[in-house]
Scaffold this active site. Structure first.
Site, PDB file in Angstrom:
ATOM      1  N   GLN A  52      32.431   8.491  70.713  1.00 40.00           N
ATOM      2  CA  GLN A  52      33.369   8.772  71.801  1.00 40.00           C
ATOM      3  C   GLN A  52      34.082  10.121  71.654  1.00 40.00           C
ATOM      4  O   GLN A  52      35.037  10.399  72.382  1.00 40.00           O
ATOM      5  CB  GLN A  52      34.412   7.639  71.878  1.00 40.00           C
ATOM      6  CG  GLN A  52      33.844   6.298  72.300  1.00 40.00           C
ATOM      7  CD  GLN A  52      33.131   5.572  71.168  1.00 40.00           C
ATOM      8  OE1 GLN A  52      33.263   5.924  69.995  1.00 40.00           O
ATOM      9  NE2 GLN A  52      32.382   4.531  71.503  1.00 40.00           N
ATOM     10  N   ASP A  53      33.642  10.962  70.722  1.00 41.07           N
ATOM     11  CA  ASP A  53      34.261  12.271  70.489  1.00 41.07           C
ATOM     12  C   ASP A  53      33.959  13.196  71.667  1.00 41.07           C
ATOM     13  O   ASP A  53      32.803  13.527  71.930  1.00 41.07           O
ATOM     14  CB  ASP A  53      33.709  12.857  69.192  1.00 41.07           C
ATOM     15  CG  ASP A  53      34.369  14.166  68.794  1.00 41.07           C
ATOM     16  OD1 ASP A  53      35.197  14.694  69.555  1.00 41.07           O
ATOM     17  OD2 ASP A  53      34.031  14.666  67.702  1.00 41.07           O
ATOM     18  N   GLN A  54      35.000  13.641  72.361  1.00 38.84           N
ATOM     19  CA  GLN A  54      34.798  14.548  73.485  1.00 38.84           C
ATOM     20  C   GLN A  54      34.582  15.992  73.036  1.00 38.84           C
ATOM     21  O   GLN A  54      33.922  16.766  73.740  1.00 38.84           O
ATOM     22  CB  GLN A  54      35.999  14.499  74.433  1.00 38.84           C
ATOM     23  CG  GLN A  54      36.142  13.210  75.209  1.00 38.84           C
ATOM     24  CD  GLN A  54      37.072  13.399  76.394  1.00 38.84           C
ATOM     25  OE1 GLN A  54      36.672  13.883  77.447  1.00 38.84           O
ATOM     26  NE2 GLN A  54      38.327  13.025  76.219  1.00 38.84           N
TER      27      GLN A  54
END
Length: 355
Positions: free
Chosen positions: A302-304
């Site tokens: 989920q790292d943007q």
């Protein structure tokens, strides 16, 4: 969730609304200081009597020549400092994942960050030499030799921008380390990450009071407003999209953005601009084949900032000897504090390097 105290990397300062009494506030450990007699930048400029801010964790072990044999450098993320290593409450310490009973961990405030030599701490303002990630690595490389006499480290650990330094070091000085751990990071800056630094710097440099970096201090309300706007751009990438949508309401999100902004307005404008510029041309694509150390790449789905499909997975395919760990964290980029989810895998990687 939004009212919890967060001491998280990214880069250690991204927070949502806090409801914490003063006596619970995080108090950073007291740093130590060392001066390099001279430091030469890649562009040929030099500074003398260069300050380094640092701390250590653990106990050094020595080889038969009296040189530290279990040294590990921890590289903090952008906007943080030496104390970042101390904020990893369940990750770094005695008996923890990065075990200070086994490793002697050294954490510096990176070149360009105000505790060490920077535009603000030297008083040079915009006359401070422009630096890049290689300069940041050379700054640390020179420090460990002059201060500790270390020429070979057990390994490196880096988070976010710290991961840039880890990978750059592994390319530049391949024989000086046994392992490298890169967390929520990448081998290059491009796309949305480049754009974010560009936007932040454009906001700051276009402020009427910026004066080409020779602004008055304390800074004007106009510059504080520009720092606030730049912080809003940065804040929107720190957590996952799901976190922003489902874990906080709009009021809590707005409060979190403003609280983060209030921290950034205490920053020096040149320090922020220089830090952003330092990695805008960062690209190790053609150098990764120089790495001989064993590399652990840790990523969060989920790292943007660094989505695994764009960063960790391609990186893994370009390094000869590496392991790739990807896990889920609703905290997105700052989710390395949930490293316990993959603790067994990380410990297994480190096991062969523990004396």
């Amino acid at each position: 969730m939004a009212n919890e105290k967060l001491n998280l990397e990214n880069d250690d300062k991204l927070k949502l609304n806090e409801s914490v009494s003063e006596d619970e506030e995080y108090i950073p450990p007291t740093p130590e200081y060392f001066n390099l007699n001279e430091f030469k930048f890649n562009n040929g400029q030099t500074l003398k009597n260069v300050k380094v801010e640092y701390m250590t964790l653990g106990t050094p072990k020595y080889d038969d020549k009296g040189v530290i044999s279990n040294g590990v450098i921890y590289f903090h993320g952008s906007g943080s400092d030496y104390s970042s290593v101390d904020r990893k409450d369940e990750t770094i310490g005695p008996g923890l994942i990065f075990d200070t009973d086994k490793f002697f961990i050294i954490s510096l405030s990176a070149l360009g960050h105000p505790g060490s030599a920077s535009p603000s701490s030297t008083g040079l303002a915009a006359d401070f030499p422009e630096y890049d990630v290689e300069d940041m690595v050379n700054f640390q490389y020179q420090f460990i030799q002059e201060k500790f006499g270390i020429t070979h480290l057990k390994g490196l650990i880096g988070n976010s921008m710290g991961g840039f330094e880890v990978l750059t070091w592994a390319c530049m000085y391949p024989d000086s380390i046994d392992f490298a751990v890169s967390m929520v990071s990448s081998h290059k800056v491009g796309g949305h990450n480049y754009a974010l630094s560009y936007v932040m710097n454009t906001i700051l440099e276009s402020d009427p009071d910026y004066n080409d970096g020779f602004y008055k201090t304390p800074i004007s309300q106009s510059l504080k407003r520009s720092l606030r706007l730049a912080s809003h751009a940065m804040y929107t990438y720190g957590f996952s999209r799901e976190f922003y949508r489902f874990d906080v309401n709009n009021q809590e999100l707005a409060e979190g953005m403003e609280e983060f902004a209030m921290e950034l307005v205490d920053s020096d404008v040149n320090d922020v601009i220089y830090m952003n510029k330092s990695s805008m041309d960062y690209d190790l694509t053609d150098d990764l084949d120089k790495i001989t150390a064993k590399v652990l790449i840790i990523a969060i789905n989920q790292d943007q900032y660094f989505p695994p499909n764009l960063d960790a997975i391609p990186l893994s395919k370009m390094i000869k000897d590496n392991e790739l760990i990807i896990y889920d964290s609703n905290w997105g980029h700052v989710g390395t504090f949930e490293l316990g989810k993959v603790e067994d895998k990380v410990r297994n990687f480190l096991k062969e390097f523990e004396d």
